[in-house]
Design a protein around this motif. Structure first.
Motif, PDB file in Angstrom:
ATOM      1  N   UNK A 256       0.859  -1.191   0.000  1.00  0.00           N
ATOM      2  CA  UNK A 256       0.000   0.000   0.000  1.00  0.00           C
ATOM      3  C   UNK A 256       0.893   1.239   0.000  1.00  0.00           C
ATOM      4  N   UNK A 257       0.491   2.246  -0.772  1.00  0.00           N
ATOM      5  CA  UNK A 257       1.240   3.501  -0.763  1.00  0.00           C
ATOM      6  C   UNK A 257       1.221   4.112   0.634  1.00  0.00           C
ATOM      7  N   UNK A 258       2.356   4.607   1.093  1.00  0.00           N
ATOM      8  CA  UNK A 258       2.374   5.338   2.356  1.00  0.00           C
ATOM      9  C   UNK A 258       1.569   6.627   2.201  1.00  0.00           C
ATOM     10  N   UNK A 259       0.970   7.062   3.262  1.00  0.00           N
ATOM     11  CA  UNK A 259       0.169   8.285   3.206  1.00  0.00           C
ATOM     12  C   UNK A 259       1.048   9.508   2.955  1.00  0.00           C
ATOM     13  N   UNK A 260       2.247   9.501   3.513  1.00  0.00           N
ATOM     14  CA  UNK A 260       3.142  10.650   3.439  1.00  0.00           C
ATOM     15  C   UNK A 260       4.389  10.272   2.649  1.00  0.00           C
ATOM     16  N   UNK A 261       4.599  10.901   1.502  1.00  0.00           N
ATOM     17  CA  UNK A 261       5.757  10.618   0.651  1.00  0.00           C
ATOM     18  C   UNK A 261       7.066  10.741   1.416  1.00  0.00           C
ATOM     19  N   UNK A 262       7.188  11.760   2.257  1.00  0.00           N
ATOM     20  CA  UNK A 262       8.444  11.997   2.973  1.00  0.00           C
ATOM     21  C   UNK A 262       8.785  10.855   3.922  1.00  0.00           C
ATOM     22  N   UNK A 342       6.567  21.204  -6.957  1.00  0.00           N
ATOM     23  CA  UNK A 342       5.962  19.893  -6.729  1.00  0.00           C
ATOM     24  C   UNK A 342       6.024  19.565  -5.236  1.00  0.00           C
ATOM     25  N   UNK A 343       4.979  18.941  -4.681  1.00  0.00           N
ATOM     26  CA  UNK A 343       4.988  18.613  -3.249  1.00  0.00           C
ATOM     27  C   UNK A 343       6.139  17.696  -2.829  1.00  0.00           C
ATOM     28  N   UNK A 344       6.757  16.990  -3.782  1.00  0.00           N
ATOM     29  CA  UNK A 344       7.862  16.089  -3.448  1.00  0.00           C
ATOM     30  C   UNK A 344       9.218  16.778  -3.428  1.00  0.00           C
ATOM     31  N   UNK A 345       9.250  18.053  -3.760  1.00  0.00           N
ATOM     32  CA  UNK A 345      10.526  18.769  -3.843  1.00  0.00           C
ATOM     33  C   UNK A 345      11.286  18.716  -2.528  1.00  0.00           C
ATOM     34  N   UNK A 432      -1.441  10.835  -3.623  1.00  0.00           N
ATOM     35  CA  UNK A 432      -0.689  10.617  -2.386  1.00  0.00           C
ATOM     36  C   UNK A 432       0.052  11.889  -1.964  1.00  0.00           C
ATOM     37  N   UNK A 433       0.445  12.729  -2.929  1.00  0.00           N
ATOM     38  CA  UNK A 433       1.155  13.968  -2.589  1.00  0.00           C
ATOM     39  C   UNK A 433       0.268  15.201  -2.783  1.00  0.00           C
ATOM     40  N   UNK A 447       6.877  11.549 -17.023  1.00  0.00           N
ATOM     41  CA  UNK A 447       7.150  12.740 -16.225  1.00  0.00           C
ATOM     42  C   UNK A 447       6.921  12.452 -14.755  1.00  0.00           C
ATOM     43  N   UNK A 448       5.855  11.701 -14.462  1.00  0.00           N
ATOM     44  CA  UNK A 448       5.575  11.349 -13.067  1.00  0.00           C
ATOM     45  C   UNK A 448       6.678  10.462 -12.506  1.00  0.00           C
ATOM     46  N   UNK A 449       7.190   9.543 -13.323  1.00  0.00           N
ATOM     47  CA  UNK A 449       8.306   8.705 -12.878  1.00  0.00           C
ATOM     48  C   UNK A 449       9.526   9.575 -12.553  1.00  0.00           C
ATOM     49  N   UNK A 450       9.789  10.541 -13.390  1.00  0.00           N
ATOM     50  CA  UNK A 450      10.944  11.413 -13.144  1.00  0.00           C
ATOM     51  C   UNK A 450      10.823  12.137 -11.808  1.00  0.00           C
ATOM     52  N   UNK A 451       9.630  12.605 -11.496  1.00  0.00           N
ATOM     53  CA  UNK A 451       9.416  13.332 -10.241  1.00  0.00           C
ATOM     54  C   UNK A 451       9.374  12.403  -9.032  1.00  0.00           C
ATOM     55  N   UNK A 452       8.612  11.343  -9.140  1.00  0.00           N
ATOM     56  CA  UNK A 452       8.406  10.423  -8.024  1.00  0.00           C
ATOM     57  C   UNK A 452       9.672   9.667  -7.650  1.00  0.00           C
ATOM     58  N   UNK A 453      10.435   9.233  -8.642  1.00  0.00           N
ATOM     59  CA  UNK A 453      11.567   8.328  -8.411  1.00  0.00           C
ATOM     60  C   UNK A 453      12.913   9.023  -8.537  1.00  0.00           C
ATOM     61  N   UNK A 454      12.932  10.342  -8.526  1.00  0.00           N
ATOM     62  CA  UNK A 454      14.171  11.094  -8.719  1.00  0.00           C
ATOM     63  C   UNK A 454      15.257  10.646  -7.751  1.00  0.00           C
ATOM     64  N   UNK A 455      16.426  10.369  -8.294  1.00  0.00           N
ATOM     65  CA  UNK A 455      17.574  10.017  -7.466  1.00  0.00           C
ATOM     66  C   UNK A 455      17.646   8.572  -7.053  1.00  0.00           C
TER      67      UNK A 455
END
Length: 504
Positions: A256-262, A342-345, A432-433, A447-455
């Protein structure tokens, strides 16, 4: 990914396999160790030690200076090599500026995975005669086959033209080993993973004692990824659908996806519901400079590598107490621009320029400095090991080889980027974000992969397998028809029948 108690068995197993499996050269077996191997694997405990040794190689993703994630990040458009100077790691810098050749290509990216394959082949040969419970034996076989498939997948997608070795070989046989077609390697990977699925549990029975072991779900996720790379999209989508379940809900395997990306990057948040294949690390391996990167260390090397050099905080600052690192994988302005807003920044990038401007912290800029650093793997001083060995080499943050948001987006891609399910999968990652829905398409997914999985080491492969590398990496020196694969390290060529990859 290693079992939690691998640190207790690592030294003994390392001694066994240093003699038995493969040296830093291609597959050169030391004959002095053959009698030891012949007399081993008599019981379950010995087989278990052998299985742990096979698992240990998966740590190549994140341990040692020559780890996969930092290397792959450097070759992408999202990161530079960085570090102290242009001579600080010839291989990672050569990949960054596309001057890799057979001399500066780090040999370990070839030999380490073949070492894992060699260990797997020995264990698979010995297990039929091991005295142990039949169901446990079947599980050991399944895990070993899945790991062998994992290592071959890493080799075929980086070097492409590789030998396929499925049983232990003698020293003399290494000189006559031939490369096979990539299709033959992929066929064997599929076979190993399909056979492994049948004998693996859906979930781990006891995370305290089994954390890090492969399950049916993790093998299905890997198989789906393999199919995607082969462009067998319908087969990939089928595997991913079972792994993912209903987007946003808990799957049959408990993912299950975590509620909080961080929360994905909280160092103590191990074995969470989003982890599908998790690579374990410990701060108690006592790793030291004398054997760092040799396979005996179990700490996460990315942690020290990506932090800004000379990080300091003035008295009274509210800035996080980050460890001062080595400034590798500095973030490119291109990725900064993609993630800005982006909220994941904030969980992905540390903006040292902004920190310095606000008076909260400072750093010592070095080679290819941009002022932006990869925050996902940046430890705090409170995360520093209190054990023996070098503190810089003993960080315990686990790494995700595959996590659920990744498989959501891979399934959406396998579905062609169209349809209600692909839309729901993309929406779940964005929701989720706190991001609103956008129309699903292949471009939106990538594009979503680039943002979500960066690094996390995925971007370079995504560009290569979708044919976008030449355009995205042109300013780095990428040459189409050459740089989609790596050169075979020179040490594996003399006196063998191995042929160097084209244009190298």
């Amino acid at each position: 990914m290693k079992f939690k108690n691998i640190k207790y068995l690592g030294i003994a197993v390392g001694l066994l396999f240093t003699a038995a499996a493969c040296s830093e050269e291609f597959l050169y077996v030391d004959p002095k160790g053959l009698d030891l191997v012949e007399n081993y694997y008599k019981n379950e405990d010995q087989a278990y030690s052998g299985l742990i040794a096979v698992y240990d190689i998966i740590g190549k993703q994140s341990k040692g200076f020559e780890n996969m994630i930092c290397m792959l990040n450097a070759g992408s458009d999202d990161f530079f090599a960085g570090g102290g100077n242009v001579g600080d790691g010839a291989g990672i810098h050569a990949f960054d500026n596309y001057t890799l050749d057979q001399i500066n290509m780090p040999e370990s990216f070839w030999s380490d995975f073949y070492q894992g394959i060699s260990r797997a082949n020995i264990l698979l040969e010995k297990l039929p005669e091991t005295k142990m419970d039949a169901d446990k034996k079947a599980r050991f076989v399944a895990e070993t086959k899945a790991l062998r498939a994992y290592y071959y997948f890493e080799l075929v997608r980086t070097f492409k033209n590789i030998p396929l070795i499925l049983q232990p070989i003698s020293p003399s046989q290494t000189y006559n080993t031939l490369q096979v077609s990539p299709d033959a390697v992929y066929a064997q990977i599929e076979k190993d993973l399909m056979e492994a699925k049948a004998d693996l549990p859906n979930k781990l029975l006891d995370v305290k004692t089994e954390a890090g072991r492969l399950t049916k779900g993790s093998v299905q996720a890997l198989l789906g990824k393999v199919y995607l790379y082969e462009k067998k999209n319908s087969l990939a989508a089928t595997e991913f659908a079972e792994v993912n379940g209903t987007p946003g809900s808990t799957s049959v395997y408990g993912y299950k996806l975590l509620d909080n990306f961080a929360d994905l990057w909280v160092i103590n948040n191990k074995f969470n519901s989003e982890a599908i294949i998790e690579i374990l690390h410990t701060d108690k391996s006592n790793a030291d400079w004398g054997f760092w990167g040799s396979g005996a260390d179990e700490g996460n090397s990315i942690n020290i590598m990506v932090g800004p050099r000379g990080y300091t905080r003035p008295t009274g600052s509210t800035a996080p107490e980050y460890v001062s690192g080595w400034s590798f994988n500095t973030v490119t302005p291109a990725l900064y621009a993609v993630l800005k807003g982006d909220p994941r920044f904030d969980a992905t990038i540390l903006d040292m320029k902004a920190m310095k401007a606000s008076g909260k912290a400072d750093w010592a800029p070095h080679y290819q400095d941009t002022g932006y650093f990869l925050k996902k793997f940046m430890p705090l001083n409170s995360d520093t090991s209190t054990g023996a060995g070098a503190t810089a080499l003993n960080y315990k943050q686990d790494v995700y080889a595959i996590r659920l948001a990744d498989t959501y987006l891979m399934e959406a891609e396998a579905l062609g980027g169209t349809g209600s399910r692909a839309q729901a999968l993309l929406d779940a990652v964005r929701a989720r974000v706190g991001l609103a829905s956008v129309p699903v398409s292949i471009d939106a997914i990538m594009l979503e992969r680039r943002k979500e999985l960066a690094g996390e080491g995925h971007r370079w492969f995504d560009l290569v397998r979708t044919g976008k590398a030449a355009a995205a990496l042109a300013d780095k020196g990428f040459v189409a028809g050459k740089n989609e694969i790596w050169p075979i390290p020179y040490s594996n060529l003399p006196n063998t029948k191995i042929v160097q990859n084209p244009n190298y």
